[in-house]
Design an enzyme around this catalytic site. Structure first.
Site, mmCIF file in Angstrom:
data_model
loop_
_atom_site.group_PDB
_atom_site.id
_atom_site.type_symbol
_atom_site.label_atom_id
_atom_site.label_comp_id
_atom_site.label_asym_id
_atom_site.label_seq_id
_atom_site.Cartn_x
_atom_site.Cartn_y
_atom_site.Cartn_z
ATOM 1 N N GLY A 47 -0.308 -0.411 1.722
ATOM 2 C CA GLY A 47 -1.383 -0.617 0.741
ATOM 3 C C GLY A 47 -1.667 0.670 -0.012
ATOM 4 O O GLY A 47 -1.204 1.744 0.373
ATOM 5 N N LYS A 53 -3.576 7.515 -9.431
ATOM 6 C CA LYS A 53 -2.926 7.909 -8.175
ATOM 7 C C LYS A 53 -3.514 9.249 -7.739
ATOM 8 O O LYS A 53 -3.404 10.228 -8.477
ATOM 9 C CB LYS A 53 -1.414 8.027 -8.416
ATOM 10 C CG LYS A 53 -0.566 8.301 -7.200
ATOM 11 C CD LYS A 53 0.897 8.079 -7.547
ATOM 12 C CE LYS A 53 1.826 8.528 -6.455
ATOM 13 N NZ LYS A 53 3.240 8.288 -6.825
ATOM 14 N N ASP A 81 -5.915 11.548 3.008
ATOM 15 C CA ASP A 81 -7.142 11.962 2.321
ATOM 16 C C ASP A 81 -7.330 11.261 0.977
ATOM 17 O O ASP A 81 -8.323 11.496 0.289
ATOM 18 C CB ASP A 81 -7.154 13.485 2.122
ATOM 19 C CG ASP A 81 -5.980 13.975 1.274
ATOM 20 O OD1 ASP A 81 -5.182 13.133 0.809
ATOM 21 O OD2 ASP A 81 -5.856 15.194 1.079
ATOM 22 N N GLY A 82 -6.366 10.422 0.591
ATOM 23 C CA GLY A 82 -6.501 9.682 -0.665
ATOM 24 C C GLY A 82 -6.254 10.521 -1.902
ATOM 25 O O GLY A 82 -6.423 10.055 -3.025
ATOM 26 N N ARG A 100 -0.852 6.200 -13.932
ATOM 27 C CA ARG A 100 0.466 5.567 -14.015
ATOM 28 C C ARG A 100 0.340 4.238 -14.755
ATOM 29 O O ARG A 100 -0.632 3.507 -14.566
ATOM 30 C CB ARG A 100 0.978 5.359 -12.589
ATOM 31 C CG ARG A 100 2.262 4.596 -12.489
ATOM 32 C CD ARG A 100 2.969 4.879 -11.188
ATOM 33 N NE ARG A 100 2.385 4.207 -10.035
ATOM 34 C CZ ARG A 100 2.864 4.322 -8.797
ATOM 35 N NH1 ARG A 100 3.903 5.092 -8.558
ATOM 36 N NH2 ARG A 100 2.304 3.693 -7.793
ATOM 37 N N ASP A 113 8.481 -0.983 -0.059
ATOM 38 C CA ASP A 113 7.215 -0.853 -0.798
ATOM 39 C C ASP A 113 7.402 -0.049 -2.073
ATOM 40 O O ASP A 113 6.515 -0.027 -2.921
ATOM 41 C CB ASP A 113 6.141 -0.197 0.084
ATOM 42 C CG ASP A 113 6.604 1.132 0.654
ATOM 43 O OD1 ASP A 113 7.614 1.133 1.376
ATOM 44 O OD2 ASP A 113 5.979 2.158 0.358
ATOM 45 N N ASN A 114 8.548 0.604 -2.194
ATOM 46 C CA ASN A 114 8.811 1.393 -3.401
ATOM 47 C C ASN A 114 9.815 0.699 -4.307
ATOM 48 O O ASN A 114 10.478 1.350 -5.115
ATOM 49 C CB ASN A 114 9.312 2.786 -3.028
ATOM 50 C CG ASN A 114 8.234 3.608 -2.342
ATOM 51 O OD1 ASN A 114 7.041 3.336 -2.495
ATOM 52 N ND2 ASN A 114 8.642 4.609 -1.588
HETATM 53 P P1 AMP Z 1 4.754 6.721 -0.464
HETATM 54 O O1 AMP Z 1 5.568 7.455 0.525
HETATM 55 O O2 AMP Z 1 4.191 7.595 -1.565
HETATM 56 O O3 AMP Z 1 5.431 5.514 -1.001
HETATM 57 O O4 AMP Z 1 3.454 6.225 0.304
HETATM 58 C C1 AMP Z 1 3.520 5.458 1.472
HETATM 59 C C2 AMP Z 1 2.129 5.017 1.882
HETATM 60 O O5 AMP Z 1 1.325 6.133 2.234
HETATM 61 C C3 AMP Z 1 1.364 4.269 0.807
HETATM 62 O O6 AMP Z 1 0.626 3.259 1.447
HETATM 63 C C4 AMP Z 1 0.464 5.328 0.234
HETATM 64 O O7 AMP Z 1 -0.683 4.796 -0.363
HETATM 65 C C5 AMP Z 1 0.119 6.131 1.480
HETATM 66 N N1 AMP Z 1 -0.272 7.517 1.165
HETATM 67 C C6 AMP Z 1 0.520 8.500 0.705
HETATM 68 N N2 AMP Z 1 -0.182 9.643 0.545
HETATM 69 C C7 AMP Z 1 -1.462 9.392 0.912
HETATM 70 C C8 AMP Z 1 -2.672 10.168 0.983
HETATM 71 N N3 AMP Z 1 -2.704 11.438 0.627
HETATM 72 N N4 AMP Z 1 -3.783 9.534 1.411
HETATM 73 C C9 AMP Z 1 -3.755 8.255 1.774
HETATM 74 N N5 AMP Z 1 -2.667 7.472 1.749
HETATM 75 C C10 AMP Z 1 -1.521 8.025 1.322
HETATM 76 MG MG MG Z 2 5.053 4.215 -2.348
#
Ligand code: AMP
Ligand code: MG
Length: 457
Positions: free
Chosen positions: A80, A103, A115-116, A166, A237-238
């Site tokens: 998510g 983002k 940390d979002g 984005r 998911d990507n």
């Molecule tokens: P990604 O590797 O960028 O495709 O992200 C994989 C998952 O990790 C996704 O659900 C992202 O929303 C979550 N995510 C990545 N970085 C953060 C962050 N700094 N804080 C919270 N969730 C994250």
């Molecule tokens: Mg992703």
């Protein structure tokens, strides 16, 4: 063209557990670092710095975090939007619909331990990379803005925080379907499939949607490979069902040609190496097809048969796109039976001599020599009818080279954006072959081996 928000929130019409309502978390001192005026104009989006930092919500927006799951390096997990929010869908004056997503806008219910937030370097990197991909003619999400937050994010060290805006034709992922199939009801999958068809595959049946989604991925992956792009983290998911490149984390362009090239520091097994990309796309598409089984046919044996047939079909589609693309790169006006052997032999020589992928084709396009190892091959190629204009349209004069990207990001980290601007100017028309691009076609002084990319979280 009217410059005003014209947001729809069609995603919120899906069942409630597909998303979670969430406002962006305000930041201390927002500052627009980079803004894509041309894209904003085409979308009719006003340049409101507060919006792109998450400190104001645009008119008509109902911000949500989207739920999805996914296979990460082969392992299924709930994910998510952990640091992203969909502000809504901007409807353009020509009635096109584009997701506007922040983002790095703060925590959501899907953040888990995160940390979002996002750091400035990786967000600028995504901005430059995605816009370069667009200029290269590759289907991709776009980047509208990067806003600095004035706050610090804690990673291995403290880094300046930033938010990327984005733009995507949608953020429906293979993982969104996996989420519906695993955690929802069959009716949820049907609702998501109907929504996806309306948005991306109007008029198609479920099996036709599967076929067309596979077709788009086959084209996308072939085009990545034709320009030497390595996505780096092709988790389900990507992978966007629309067929756009999404999630610029550890991606990079290959310099010296080697099919096993991997840049991502976390891809220790080489799962997403350059040459593995078609295989991994097919694997992801099989996971997509599985979620659709109840919709493909009322008889489940028949549904499985349909799914398998479509997945197998990926390979011929991919091969045809790749071969046609390679012929165009070599300027070959007519197809001949020996083309594959000619192409394979060139790639073999490139691998043996560690030739630069982009510049080999650039040299051929400009009529230059490739060195003694290629003499025999060159002779054979030159005997064919060749069109230089076709080569120019298919062999970029410039790509976002890793050393240039690092240099531009380092300067930006010191508050100097001039290198990023110059870099972007060079990448704006990669098939133009202008003199100002020549500087960006050069390789780094030392060998660039050992280049590593990070997921940028
Ligand atoms: P990604 O590797 O960028 O495709 O992200 C994989 C998952 O990790 C996704 O659900 C992202 O929303 C979550 N995510 C990545 N970085 C953060 C962050 N700094 N804080 C919270 N969730 C994250
Ligand atoms: Mg992703």
């Amino acid at each position: 063209m009217p410059v005003k928000w014209n947001l729809d929130n069609s995603y919120t019409k899906l069942p409630a557990h597909f998303y979670s309502k969430q406002a962006p978390s305000p930041v201390r001192s927002p500052r627009l670092v980079i803004f894509n005026h041309a894209l904003a104009a085409s979308l009719g989006v006003p340049p409101e710095p507060e919006v792109f930092a998450g400190n104001a919500i645009p008119e008509g927006s109902q911000p949500i975090a989207q739920a999805y799951a996914g296979h990460q390096f082969g392992y299924f997990t709930m994910l998510g939007d952990g640091r992203a929010l969909l502000l809504g869908e901007q409807i353009t004056s020509s009635c096109e619909r584009f997701d506007i997503q922040l983002k790095g806008s703060g925590r959501t219910i899907y953040s888990r331990g995160g940390d979002g937030r996002a750091a400035l370097g990786p967000m600028l990197r995504e901005y430059v990379m995605s816009e370069a991909m667009h200029a290269l003619g590759i289907p991709t999400t776009r980047s509208l803005a990067v806003a600095a937050t004035g706050e610090t994010v804690r990673r291995e060290k403290n880094l300046p925080g930033a938010i990327l805006t984005r733009v995507a034709s949608s953020h429906i992922r293979v993982g969104t379907f996996q989420y519906a199939a695993r955690f929802g009801t069959p009716e949820d999958v049907r609702r998501l499939a109907d929504y996806t068809i309306e948005r991306h595959f109007p008029g198609l049946t479920y099996p036709q949607m599967l076929r067309e989604a596979i077709n788009r991925q086959a084209l996308l992956i072939a085009r990545w490979q034709l320009i030497g792009f390595i996505h780096g983290v092709m988790n389900t998911d990507n992978m966007a069902v629309s067929g756009e490149t999404i999630d610029y984390g550890p991606c990079a362009f290959m310099d010296a040609y080697h099919p096993a090239t991997v840049f991502s520091s976390i891809d220790t097994q080489g799962r997403y190496a350059f040459e593995k990309q078609p295989k991994m796309a097919a694997w992801n598409l099989a996971r997509f097809a599985e979620t659709l089984l109840p919709l493909l046919h009322e008889n489940q044996d028949e549904a499985v048969r349909i799914a398998q047939e479509e997945i197998v079909g990926f390979w011929a589609l991919h091969e045809n796109y790749w071969l046609a693309g390679m012929r165009a790169k070599l300027g070959l006006l007519e197809a001949q039976a020996e083309d594959e052997a000619l192409i394979d032999e060139l790639l073999e020589l490139m691998q043996q001599t560690r030739a630069d992928y982009t510049n080999t084709f650039r040299s051929l396009t400009l009529g230059g020599e490739l060195g003694p190892a290629f003499a025999h091959w060159h002779e054979k190629w030159r005997q064919r009818p060749i069109e230089q204009a076709l080569m120019k349209r298919n062999n970029p004069a410039v790509i976002p080279r890793n050393h240039r990207m690092e240099e531009a990001l380092a300067a930006a980290g010191q508050g100097d954006l001039s290198l990023i601007e110059q870099f972007q100017n060079a990448l704006r028309d990669p098939y133009e072959y202008t003199q100002s691009q020549e500087e960006y076609a050069k390789l780094p002084a030392g060998a660039a081996c050992g280049y590593r990319t990070f997921c940028g979280t």
